[in-house]
Design a protein around this motif. Structure first.
Motif, PDB file in Angstrom:
ATOM      1  N   ARG A 138       0.853  -1.178   0.000  1.00  6.64           N
ATOM      2  CA  ARG A 138       0.000   0.000   0.000  1.00  6.64           C
ATOM      3  C   ARG A 138       0.894   1.234   0.000  1.00  6.64           C
ATOM      4  NH1 ARG A 138      -3.614  -0.033   5.017  1.00  6.64           N
ATOM      5  NH2 ARG A 138      -4.963  -1.525   3.965  1.00  6.64           N
ATOM      6  N   THR A 139       0.600   2.178  -0.879  1.00  5.54           N
ATOM      7  CA  THR A 139       1.424   3.383  -0.947  1.00  5.54           C
ATOM      8  C   THR A 139       0.744   4.527  -0.199  1.00  5.54           C
ATOM      9  OG1 THR A 139       2.208   2.688  -3.113  1.00  5.54           O
ATOM     10  CG2 THR A 139       2.611   4.963  -2.497  1.00  5.54           C
ATOM     11  N   TYR A 140       1.425   4.993   0.839  1.00  2.92           N
ATOM     12  CA  TYR A 140       0.912   6.106   1.640  1.00  2.92           C
ATOM     13  C   TYR A 140       1.500   7.423   1.151  1.00  2.92           C
ATOM     14  CZ  TYR A 140      -1.125   3.120   5.272  1.00  2.92           C
ATOM     15  OH  TYR A 140      -1.897   2.222   5.956  1.00  2.92           O
ATOM     16  N   TYR A 141       0.768   8.481   1.403  1.00  2.34           N
ATOM     17  CA  TYR A 141       1.267   9.815   1.092  1.00  2.34           C
ATOM     18  C   TYR A 141       1.193  10.695   2.328  1.00  2.34           C
ATOM     19  CZ  TYR A 141       1.214   8.314  -3.706  1.00  2.34           C
ATOM     20  OH  TYR A 141       1.460   7.630  -4.858  1.00  2.34           O
ATOM     21  N   ARG A 142       2.235  11.502   2.495  1.00  2.00           N
ATOM     22  CA  ARG A 142       2.352  12.407   3.633  1.00  2.00           C
ATOM     23  C   ARG A 142       2.511  13.820   3.085  1.00  2.00           C
ATOM     24  NH1 ARG A 142       7.207  10.705   5.196  1.00  2.00           N
ATOM     25  NH2 ARG A 142       6.472   9.133   6.654  1.00  2.00           N
ATOM     26  N   ILE A 143       1.811  14.779   3.668  1.00  2.00           N
ATOM     27  CA  ILE A 143       1.927  16.166   3.200  1.00  2.00           C
ATOM     28  C   ILE A 143       3.237  16.773   3.703  1.00  2.00           C
ATOM     29  CG2 ILE A 143       0.634  17.161   5.163  1.00  2.00           C
ATOM     30  CD1 ILE A 143      -0.632  19.133   3.086  1.00  2.00           C
ATOM     31  N   THR A 144       3.871  17.562   2.858  1.00  2.00           N
ATOM     32  CA  THR A 144       5.126  18.235   3.231  1.00  2.00           C
ATOM     33  C   THR A 144       4.820  19.664   3.668  1.00  2.00           C
ATOM     34  OG1 THR A 144       5.460  19.144   1.016  1.00  2.00           O
ATOM     35  CG2 THR A 144       6.359  16.941   1.437  1.00  2.00           C
ATOM     36  N   PRO A 145       5.801  20.361   4.256  1.00  2.00           N
ATOM     37  CA  PRO A 145       5.589  21.776   4.594  1.00  2.00           C
ATOM     38  C   PRO A 145       5.192  22.589   3.350  1.00  2.00           C
ATOM     39  CG  PRO A 145       7.535  20.966   5.717  1.00  2.00           C
ATOM     40  CD  PRO A 145       7.088  19.864   4.802  1.00  2.00           C
ATOM     41  N   ALA A 146       5.832  22.319   2.223  1.00  2.95           N
ATOM     42  CA  ALA A 146       5.473  23.016   0.985  1.00  2.95           C
ATOM     43  C   ALA A 146       4.023  22.718   0.607  1.00  2.95           C
ATOM     44  CB  ALA A 146       6.401  22.597  -0.147  1.00  2.95           C
ATOM     45  N   GLY A 147       3.599  21.500   0.865  1.00  2.00           N
ATOM     46  CA  GLY A 147       2.222  21.107   0.593  1.00  2.00           C
ATOM     47  C   GLY A 147       1.242  21.852   1.476  1.00  2.00           C
ATOM     48  N   ARG A 148       1.624  22.041   2.734  1.00  2.00           N
ATOM     49  CA  ARG A 148       0.756  22.804   3.648  1.00  2.00           C
ATOM     50  C   ARG A 148       0.617  24.251   3.177  1.00  2.00           C
ATOM     51  NH1 ARG A 148      -0.452  19.792   8.213  1.00  2.00           N
ATOM     52  NH2 ARG A 148       0.962  18.021   8.415  1.00  2.00           N
ATOM     53  N   GLU A 149       1.716  24.809   2.746  1.00  4.17           N
ATOM     54  CA  GLU A 149       1.711  26.186   2.256  1.00  4.17           C
ATOM     55  C   GLU A 149       0.857  26.293   0.983  1.00  4.17           C
ATOM     56  OE1 GLU A 149       2.331  29.012   3.293  1.00  4.17           O
ATOM     57  OE2 GLU A 149       2.187  30.101   1.387  1.00  4.17           O
ATOM     58  N   TYR A 150       1.016  25.319   0.123  1.00  6.21           N
ATOM     59  CA  TYR A 150       0.236  25.275  -1.121  1.00  6.21           C
ATOM     60  C   TYR A 150      -1.255  25.157  -0.793  1.00  6.21           C
ATOM     61  CZ  TYR A 150      -1.559  23.205  -5.493  1.00  6.21           C
ATOM     62  OH  TYR A 150      -2.281  22.910  -6.622  1.00  6.21           O
ATOM     63  N   TYR A 151      -1.569  24.310   0.153  1.00  7.30           N
ATOM     64  CA  TYR A 151      -2.962  24.133   0.580  1.00  7.30           C
ATOM     65  C   TYR A 151      -3.529  25.457   1.095  1.00  7.30           C
ATOM     66  CZ  TYR A 151      -6.993  22.742   3.381  1.00  7.30           C
ATOM     67  OH  TYR A 151      -8.251  22.655   3.917  1.00  7.30           O
TER      68      TYR A 151
END
Lengths: 110, 110
Positions: B77-90
């Motif tokens: 199963r492939t999991y994904y984790r949000i990065t700091p850049a992802g939080r900023e993008y969000y």
DNA sequence: ATAGTTACCACGACAGACGTAGTACGACAG
DNA sequence: CTGTCGTACTACGTCTGTCGTGGTAACTAT
């Protein structure tokens, strides 16, 4: 001044254009200025996007065009008029907007 | 039951997916079920849309993947984790949503 | 002269979403 | 013991709307 990207407004150009045709026919250049003014410069539609939307919506029967050939200086102007099918499409898209808005807001934190 | 078309939600899939990663990592199948549940079946994301969004967002540095190889039955199963850049993008996308919403509502009659 | 505004169109590129299809394993019904 | 459903993806090619670039053409103000 923050501006809206095409990615997020994509799918709503039809609504925006049709809204400006609800009360009277209009043409490309004027519609583009009205969008800019009404959005307080937050959304400036690209000319090619606008004119290709005209073509598409005319093909789909949502608008009809007619040409005014008697402008000063021998210029032409292509007007567009909303059809009954276009009004129905507009109405349906507005409903879909309400639904979409509700859904998206469930995924907005804070 | 009215359903939301991909045309109108396009541009918000990133927000939707990232929201579901804000608190903990997750994976495709679960995210797709959560979107369906949270939207009360109004939006059912297509598998290909979801997995290609993962690929794109990982390439852009908004999420990171890691694989759980120890599931029952030798499954992965492939999991994904949000990065700091992802939080900023969000965060930025949420702001853009607010702006976009205000603009679109000016073009909704009634 | 020349830059700006009006008014539009053609062409090709691009990205995101989609349709179709396939893999692979487990659980459970008949 | 066969088939369907659920889980968990992936590959490949297509389509559509938006965009970038560039062009036409006439009037208007400096």
């Amino acid at each position: 001044m923050a501006e809206i990207s095409s990615d997020v407004i994509r799918g709503y150009n039809d609504i925006i254009i049709l809204f400006l045709l609800l009360n009277s026919p209009s043409y490309g250049y004027e519609i583009s200025k009205q969008i800019r003014t009404m959005s307080e410069d937050k959304y400036i539609i690209k000319e090619t996007t606008l004119y290709s939307a005209f073509t598409r919506m005319e093909k789909n029967g949502f608008i009809e065009s007619f040409v005014d050939e008697d402008l000063a200086g021998g210029k032409k102007r292509t007007y567009y008029r909303i059809t009954p099918a276009g009004r129905e499409y507009y109405r349906a898209k507005c409903e879909e907007w309400t639904l979409t808005k509700e859904v998206i807001e469930k995924f907005i934190a804070g």
